[in-house]
Design a protein around this motif. Sequence first.
Motif, short mmCIF file in Angstrom:
data_model
loop_
_atom_site.label_atom_id
_atom_site.label_comp_id
_atom_site.label_asym_id
_atom_site.label_seq_id
_atom_site.Cartn_x
_atom_site.Cartn_y
_atom_site.Cartn_z
N HIS A 129 4.82 -0.09 0.17
CA HIS A 129 5.39 -0.78 0.91
C HIS A 129 4.85 -1.95 1.19
CE1 HIS A 129 3.98 2.42 3.39
NE2 HIS A 129 4.05 1.67 4.14
N HIS A 162 1.15 -0.97 -0.04
CA HIS A 162 0.04 -0.04 0.53
C HIS A 162 0.89 1.27 0.11
CE1 HIS A 162 1.63 -0.59 4.12
NE2 HIS A 162 1.09 0.46 4.63
N ASP A 184 0.91 5.04 1.96
CA ASP A 184 0.48 5.30 3.28
C ASP A 184 -0.70 6.44 2.39
OD1 ASP A 184 1.32 3.67 4.39
OD2 ASP A 184 2.74 5.35 5.23
FE LIG Z 1 2.68 2.33 5.40
#
Ligand SMILES: [Fe+2]
Length: 323
Positions: free
Chosen positions: A243, A186, A188
């Motif tokens: 990540h 994903h 952030d």
């Molecule tokens: Fe994250």
Amino acid sequence: MAPEQNKLPVITFNTETLNPSNGAWQSTSHAVRQALEDYGCFVLATNKIPSDLRDTVFTLSKDLFRLPTETKIKNTSDILGFGYGKYAFMPLWEYFGIEDGATLEATRCFTDLLFPLGNNAFCEAAFEYMKLLSEIHNCVLRMAFDSYGVEPKHYDRLTESTLYLARFMKYRAPNEGEGAIGLPAHSDKSFLAILDDNDVKGLEVEMRNGEWIHHEPSPSTFVVVAGEAFMAWSNGRVYAPMHQVAMRTTQKEVIRYSLGLFSFMRTTVEVPDKLIEDDKSSLLFRPFSHLDFLKYVVTEDGRTSKCAIKSYTGITVGATVDP
Ligand SMILES: [Fe+2]
Ligand SMILES: O=C(O)CCC(=O)C(=O)O
């Protein structure tokens, strides 16, 4: 500051680099900006957080995960990812969030909710630790903004409006037949995150070229990760990397604990004029409400979009229309 191949860049914050009237401040600021643009991520080496405080927070946060489920689920929030989470489709991962978690008030409310008989040691250590992470966060932001040459008012406006999410996370090793992925890939949705772990490997970050770096943890280093809101603020210069966390181990006793402080802006996020004028580029992201963006992220559109911030507020430049 050139990174070794397949390693994240490492940047050191010490008393010299942290003094804005020192030449080291400027060179470090440029390194911060470069790392955020090239990797969206870097390893921060600093002794700003005393190691005994860090050890205490990790030790005491284990108590959270030992609580009965009926207590854990009391930690709720209207915002996805801010309350308590444990999901069947991500069986290795579990987390607690504290909204406004860099304040003593919110940390105390959270502690009272989960430990009705009191747990002052947790409350004080968690608050002290997250407050120091918020100072590191602000320092990274100030350096990046300085390096872009934007007026200090942009930094002041955003940092005065920051809502911090403090997160406590646990990843267990996979059982036989289970996959290694604890937290799927994903990017952030925050502005910026500062992450720490109990020196157990797991964080993997995708570089711009599609290769993945498996981060090697070490004590007194943190990982700084740019989120999609920072990417939009910078008009696409800052990279918000994909990540994930993977528990690539067969040893059942290995448990990874991580701590994170994520920033969200209560005020409108907009690209500073300077970043448009500098290279005469077009505006790529309209001003947006970061907290409304979090509501969009959980809609059908937001969940299925390849890059939520682009579909939420991105401007398509030079789109051709089929005849
Ligand atoms: Fe994250
Ligand atoms: O546990 C970690 O190190 C990373 C957690 C993470 O990426 C997240 O919570 O968004």
